[in-house]
Design an enzyme around this catalytic site. Structure first.
Site, PDB file in Angstrom:
ATOM      1  N   HIS A   1      45.454  30.082  36.474  1.00 21.09           N
ATOM      2  CA  HIS A   1      45.145  29.983  35.045  1.00 21.09           C
ATOM      3  C   HIS A   1      46.396  30.265  34.209  1.00 21.09           C
ATOM      4  CE1 HIS A   1      40.835  31.302  36.232  1.00 21.09           C
ATOM      5  NE2 HIS A   1      40.728  30.066  35.800  1.00 21.09           N
TER       6      HIS A   1
ATOM      7  N   SER B   1      39.020  31.335  41.227  1.00 24.81           N
ATOM      8  CA  SER B   1      38.447  32.662  40.980  1.00 24.81           C
ATOM      9  C   SER B   1      37.422  32.994  42.074  1.00 24.81           C
ATOM     10  CB  SER B   1      37.755  32.713  39.620  1.00 24.81           C
ATOM     11  OG  SER B   1      38.676  32.444  38.596  1.00 24.81           O
TER      12      SER B   1
END
Ligand code: ADP
Length: 161
Positions: free
Chosen positions: A17, A128
């Site tokens: 990210h 994630s």
């Protein structure tokens, strides 16, 4: 001023990210990282915790704003005065979902464009979900997430046991 919205679950944020975020900051005047509130997924970290970790990541960069939203992304983008949505693109597996979402969003708001950025290849396999799996089995995730995220993951998983 060219603003872009970077929406996601960020449960938790990873170096993947952050890699995409840094690339966007080089091109746009303002990047609004927006934590999505109405995801169907049950998050490990609360809305507030995910926002807090993103704020730590963004604290030295005035071009980054961390925010959150519920409801339609395109409506939120339009309210924020942003006409571009940013999504990260990893492997081919991301493509189908992202393609569908970008075209649906365009149908809803034709003036909002979605753009995709690829992270460095060293992060292109990171997710994630994978980080949470590794952490839940006691693995070391410090190569994949900032230290403050790794510490929070450890604490959260120990509390659950
Ligand atoms: P969402 O639930 O909206 O997919 P995520 O937090 O999983 O939220 O992802 C937010 C955005 O970041 C998505 O565009 C996703 O493709 C991108 N992303 C996630 N992991 C990475 C990575 N390792 N490298 C680049 N982009 C990523």
């Amino acid at each position: 001023m060219k603003k872009i919205i970077y929406p996601g679950s960020f449960d938790p944020l990873t170096f993947g990210h952050l890699d995409v975020l840094e690339r966007a900051v080089k091109i746009f005047d303002k990047v609004i990282v927006a934590v999505a509130g109405n995801s169907e997924k049950t998050p490990l970290f609360s809305f507030e915790e995910r926002i807090e970790m993103l704020r730590i990541a963004a604290k030295d960069n005035p071009k980054i704003e961390v925010d959150s939203f519920n409801g339609l992304l395109v409506e939120y983008a339009s309210k924020k005065g942003a006409s571009v949505i940013l999504r990260g693109l990893r492997a081919l597996s991301d493509f189908e979902y992202e393609f569908q979402m970008a075209l649906t969003n365009r149908k809803l708001y034709e003036n909002i464009e979605t753009i995709f950025m690829m992270p460095s290849e060293s992060y292109s396999y990171l997710s994630s979900r994978m980080i949470k799996e590794i952490a839940s089995m006691g693995g070391d995730v410090r190569d994949f997430v900032p230290d403050y995220v790794a510490a929070r993951l450890k604490a959260r998983i120990q509390n659950r046991k």
